[in-house]
Write an enzyme that holds these catalytic residues in place. Structure first.
Site, PDB file in Angstrom:
ATOM      1  N   ILE A  21      -8.468   8.878   2.872  1.00  0.00           N
ATOM      2  CA  ILE A  21      -8.685   9.850   1.791  1.00  0.00           C
ATOM      3  C   ILE A  21      -7.470   9.889   0.866  1.00  0.00           C
ATOM      4  CG2 ILE A  21      -9.296  12.256   1.271  1.00  0.00           C
ATOM      5  CD1 ILE A  21     -10.380  12.272   4.261  1.00  0.00           C
ATOM      6  N   ASP A  40       4.440   7.646   3.772  1.00  0.00           N
ATOM      7  CA  ASP A  40       3.504   7.255   4.824  1.00  0.00           C
ATOM      8  C   ASP A  40       4.292   6.493   5.894  1.00  0.00           C
ATOM      9  OD1 ASP A  40       0.061   6.691   4.635  1.00  0.00           O
ATOM     10  OD2 ASP A  40       1.279   5.924   6.307  1.00  0.00           O
ATOM     11  N   ASN A  44      -1.195   4.560  10.742  1.00  0.00           N
ATOM     12  CA  ASN A  44      -2.643   4.350  10.735  1.00  0.00           C
ATOM     13  C   ASN A  44      -3.064   3.701   9.424  1.00  0.00           C
ATOM     14  OD1 ASN A  44      -5.292   4.426  11.581  1.00  0.00           O
ATOM     15  ND2 ASN A  44      -5.640   6.512  10.836  1.00  0.00           N
ATOM     16  N   PHE A  89      -1.878  14.887   3.470  1.00  0.00           N
ATOM     17  CA  PHE A  89      -2.907  14.261   4.311  1.00  0.00           C
ATOM     18  C   PHE A  89      -2.335  13.819   5.654  1.00  0.00           C
ATOM     19  CE2 PHE A  89      -6.281  13.927   1.259  1.00  0.00           C
ATOM     20  CZ  PHE A  89      -5.694  13.698   0.022  1.00  0.00           C
ATOM     21  N   LYS A  93      -5.785  11.986  13.415  1.00  0.00           N
ATOM     22  CA  LYS A  93      -7.113  12.586  13.202  1.00  0.00           C
ATOM     23  C   LYS A  93      -8.190  12.069  14.142  1.00  0.00           C
ATOM     24  CE  LYS A  93      -9.635   9.851  11.022  1.00  0.00           C
ATOM     25  NZ  LYS A  93     -10.777   9.549  10.165  1.00  0.00           N
ATOM     26  N   SER A 133     -10.501  20.837   7.621  1.00  0.00           N
ATOM     27  CA  SER A 133     -11.745  20.214   8.086  1.00  0.00           C
ATOM     28  C   SER A 133     -12.777  21.262   8.467  1.00  0.00           C
ATOM     29  CB  SER A 133     -11.428  19.334   9.302  1.00  0.00           C
ATOM     30  OG  SER A 133     -12.617  18.934   9.943  1.00  0.00           O
ATOM     31  N   TYR A 158      -7.315  18.254  18.064  1.00  0.00           N
ATOM     32  CA  TYR A 158      -7.229  17.868  16.644  1.00  0.00           C
ATOM     33  C   TYR A 158      -7.736  19.029  15.782  1.00  0.00           C
ATOM     34  CZ  TYR A 158      -9.035  16.445  12.202  1.00  0.00           C
ATOM     35  OH  TYR A 158      -9.331  16.421  10.863  1.00  0.00           O
ATOM     36  N   LYS A 162      -5.841  21.905  12.903  1.00  0.00           N
ATOM     37  CA  LYS A 162      -6.262  22.281  11.549  1.00  0.00           C
ATOM     38  C   LYS A 162      -6.317  23.805  11.427  1.00  0.00           C
ATOM     39  CE  LYS A 162      -6.672  18.192   9.815  1.00  0.00           C
ATOM     40  NZ  LYS A 162      -5.706  17.728   8.804  1.00  0.00           N
ATOM     41  N   ASN A 207     -16.195   7.031  14.195  1.00  0.00           N
ATOM     42  CA  ASN A 207     -17.086   7.640  13.205  1.00  0.00           C
ATOM     43  C   ASN A 207     -18.316   6.779  12.929  1.00  0.00           C
ATOM     44  OD1 ASN A 207     -14.097   8.740  11.711  1.00  0.00           O
ATOM     45  ND2 ASN A 207     -15.548  10.070  12.701  1.00  0.00           N
ATOM     46  N   ARG A 303     -23.155  12.748  22.554  1.00  0.00           N
ATOM     47  CA  ARG A 303     -21.707  12.591  22.764  1.00  0.00           C
ATOM     48  C   ARG A 303     -21.127  13.978  23.020  1.00  0.00           C
ATOM     49  NH1 ARG A 303     -18.233  10.137  17.824  1.00  0.00           N
ATOM     50  NH2 ARG A 303     -18.992  12.088  16.837  1.00  0.00           N
ATOM     51  N   GLY A 305     -19.097  17.250  22.928  1.00  0.00           N
ATOM     52  CA  GLY A 305     -18.333  17.916  21.870  1.00  0.00           C
ATOM     53  C   GLY A 305     -19.033  17.904  20.529  1.00  0.00           C
TER      54      GLY A 305
HETATM   55  C1  WQD Z   1     -21.255  11.853  12.836  1.00  0.00           C
HETATM   56  C2  WQD Z   1     -22.602  11.860  13.571  1.00  0.00           C
HETATM   57  C3  WQD Z   1     -22.376  11.604  15.928  1.00  0.00           C
HETATM   58  C4  WQD Z   1     -20.875   7.519  15.935  1.00  0.00           C
HETATM   59  C5  WQD Z   1     -15.644  13.810  12.969  1.00  0.00           C
HETATM   60  C6  WQD Z   1     -14.547  14.798  13.224  1.00  0.00           C
HETATM   61  C7  WQD Z   1     -14.261  15.577  11.979  1.00  0.00           C
HETATM   62  C8  WQD Z   1     -13.958  14.616  10.866  1.00  0.00           C
HETATM   63  C9  WQD Z   1     -15.128  13.667  10.640  1.00  0.00           C
HETATM   64  C10 WQD Z   1     -11.602  14.278  10.756  1.00  0.00           C
HETATM   65  C11 WQD Z   1     -22.557  12.653  14.860  1.00  0.00           C
HETATM   66  C12 WQD Z   1     -23.139  10.425  15.331  1.00  0.00           C
HETATM   67  C13 WQD Z   1     -21.324   8.769  15.534  1.00  0.00           C
HETATM   68  C14 WQD Z   1     -21.749   6.627  16.605  1.00  0.00           C
HETATM   69  C15 WQD Z   1     -23.497   8.262  16.432  1.00  0.00           C
HETATM   70  N1  WQD Z   1     -12.795  13.869  11.172  1.00  0.00           N
HETATM   71  N2  WQD Z   1     -22.622   9.123  15.787  1.00  0.00           N
HETATM   72  N3  WQD Z   1     -23.048   7.032  16.829  1.00  0.00           N
HETATM   73  O1  WQD Z   1     -18.155  13.907  14.706  1.00  0.00           O
HETATM   74  O2  WQD Z   1     -19.286  14.798  12.581  1.00  0.00           O
HETATM   75  O3  WQD Z   1     -16.800  14.511  12.648  1.00  0.00           O
HETATM   76  O4  WQD Z   1     -15.321  12.966  11.879  1.00  0.00           O
HETATM   77  O5  WQD Z   1     -11.379  15.229  10.062  1.00  0.00           O
HETATM   78  O6  WQD Z   1     -13.152  16.410  12.229  1.00  0.00           O
HETATM   79  O7  WQD Z   1     -14.993  15.703  14.211  1.00  0.00           O
HETATM   80  O8  WQD Z   1     -18.261  12.517  12.588  1.00  0.00           O
HETATM   81  O9  WQD Z   1     -18.844  10.162  12.180  1.00  0.00           O
HETATM   82  O10 WQD Z   1     -17.964  10.809  14.481  1.00  0.00           O
HETATM   83  O11 WQD Z   1     -20.259  11.489  13.804  1.00  0.00           O
HETATM   84  O12 WQD Z   1     -24.676   8.596  16.647  1.00  0.00           O
HETATM   85  O13 WQD Z   1     -21.398   5.484  16.985  1.00  0.00           O
HETATM   86  O14 WQD Z   1     -22.921  10.528  13.943  1.00  0.00           O
HETATM   87  O15 WQD Z   1     -22.971  11.979  17.172  1.00  0.00           O
HETATM   88  O16 WQD Z   1     -23.815  13.293  15.031  1.00  0.00           O
HETATM   89  P1  WQD Z   1     -18.217  13.983  13.224  1.00  0.00           P
HETATM   90  P2  WQD Z   1     -18.774  11.170  13.278  1.00  0.00           P
END
Ligand code: WQD
Length: 344
Positions: A21, A40, A44, A89, A93, A133, A158, A162, A207, A303, A305
């Protein structure tokens, strides 16, 4: 691109400016004619990002490589440069990593923030934009989520850093001339349309979108969809996916608000999202439509959490910052795909 005389333009420090970002925000700052300084530690990121920024704007930001946990270097930086505003930033994370190494996250994310704020206050630099976040809301009781939604116990160390950082900003702005805006991001995705900069996940992506593009590129064999038994229309979890360029522009709007002294309180908080929720299956369908690629995926268990659904109420950020998203989910997925295709 700005070729004008910028010596009197405000000088802006972007910490973590070579990150995902951060780098997109540096490009938008340069497009607006600001003089950009980047700190920086490359924990990462890498120097190719600096080249990518230059390839887009033709302007090389001033780059300083050191760790913001180094109090001496951080103070020295503010001492040697007249900085008008800071966009912060720099932080670790990775949600999962923070569960395994909480102390690293508290030390790095809180320690860096305190050093930056102290360096600013000691050098009369009072405009601060913070990268927060939507994770602070946990699973909100009502959707869309407004800024007055109650904060929930953090889902991870994490997320807790925040929450704690926002509380530090509240105390710091109450006891000094500091003025701050915290932007609570929803899910940043995509890449710059030039494909010169984008997301560089280290190792196996946590992600969704990087995992999608790496699967489509054949780097990963199959995407696992985490859970299809959520109480949502198609059973998969819903998120608010915002194009990283739109998100970067929200930082410019917030910075201008502070530089023009238009803030209505010492600390202001805004949700920054598209205002629309998309399920995992909807993202997959949108990706296949935008790229004409077929995605190999399987439905597996949830997953730990993860929350069911989150998407932003964007009325406050629109009203106060005059900002809203311009790019669609498909735009972001196509930009993410074009960026993936450029990776070696
Ligand atoms: C998105 C959706 C997963 C991977 C996280 C952090 C948040 C921010 C953004 C930093 C969810 C699903 C994911 C995969 C899947 N990060 N998924 N298969 O968890 O909403 O947020 O990233 O600031 O703080 O918590 O993002 O992209 O990990 O997941 O099905 O291989 O995609 O279950 O529903 P999330 P994500």
């Amino acid at each position: 691109m700005n070729n004008g005389n910028t010596h009197h333009q405000p000088q802006i420090l972007v910490t973590g400016g070579l990150g995902f970002i951060g780098s997109h925000t540096v490009v938008e700052l340069q497009n607006e004619g600001y003089e950009v300084f980047i700190i920086d530690n490359l924990s990462n990121s890498n120097l190719d990002v600096l080249k990518g920024i230059y390839n887009i704007t033709g302007i090389k930001p001033k780059f300083f490589q050191f760790d913001l946990l180094d109090k001496e270097k951080t103070h020295q930086f503010f001492n040697q440069h007249r900085i008008n505003g800071v966009i912060h930033f720099a932080a670790s994370k990775a949600v999962g990593e923070s569960v395994e190494k909480p102390l690293k996250y508290y030390e790095n994310n809180i320690g860096s923030l305190v050093n930056v704020l102290q360096g600013m206050l000691d050098n009369n630099c009072n405009h601060f934009i913070f990268s927060s976040s939507c994770t602070v809301y946990g699973q909100a009781d009502t959707l869309p989520i407004t800024e007055s939604a109650p904060l929930k116990p953090a889902e991870s160390p994490y997320g807790n850093t925040k929450k704690i950082s926002e509380e530090i900003l509240l105390d710091a702005t109450r006891s000094s001339e500091l003025k701050a805006i915290a932007l609570r991001y929803f899910n940043p995705i995509g890449a710059h349309p030039s494909a010169e900069i984008g997301e560089l996940p280290l190792g196996v992506p946590n992600n969704l979108i990087p995992y999608v593009t790496q699967t489509a590129a054949g780097i990963r064999t199959q995407l696992s969809v985490f859970g299809n038994d959520y109480p949502t229309p198609d059973g998969t979890a819903i998120r608010d996916y915002i194009h990283v360029v739109d998100l970067a522009k929200a930082h410019i709007a917030a910075l201008k608000r502070l530089l023009n002294h238009e803030n209505k309180s010492q600390l202001e908080i805004f949700n920054v999202g598209t205002g629309m929720g998309s399920s995992v299956l909807e993202v997959i369908q949108a990706f296949e439509k935008a790229t004409h690629m077929k995605l190999n995926y399987q439905l597996v268990g949830r997953r730990a959490g993860d929350i069911t659904a989150a998407y932003a109420d964007t009325s406050l950020v629109h009203k106060e910052l005059g900002w809203k998203t311009e790019k669609s989910l498909e735009d972001a997925l196509l930009d993410a795909w074009n960026w993936q295709l450029k990776q070696k």
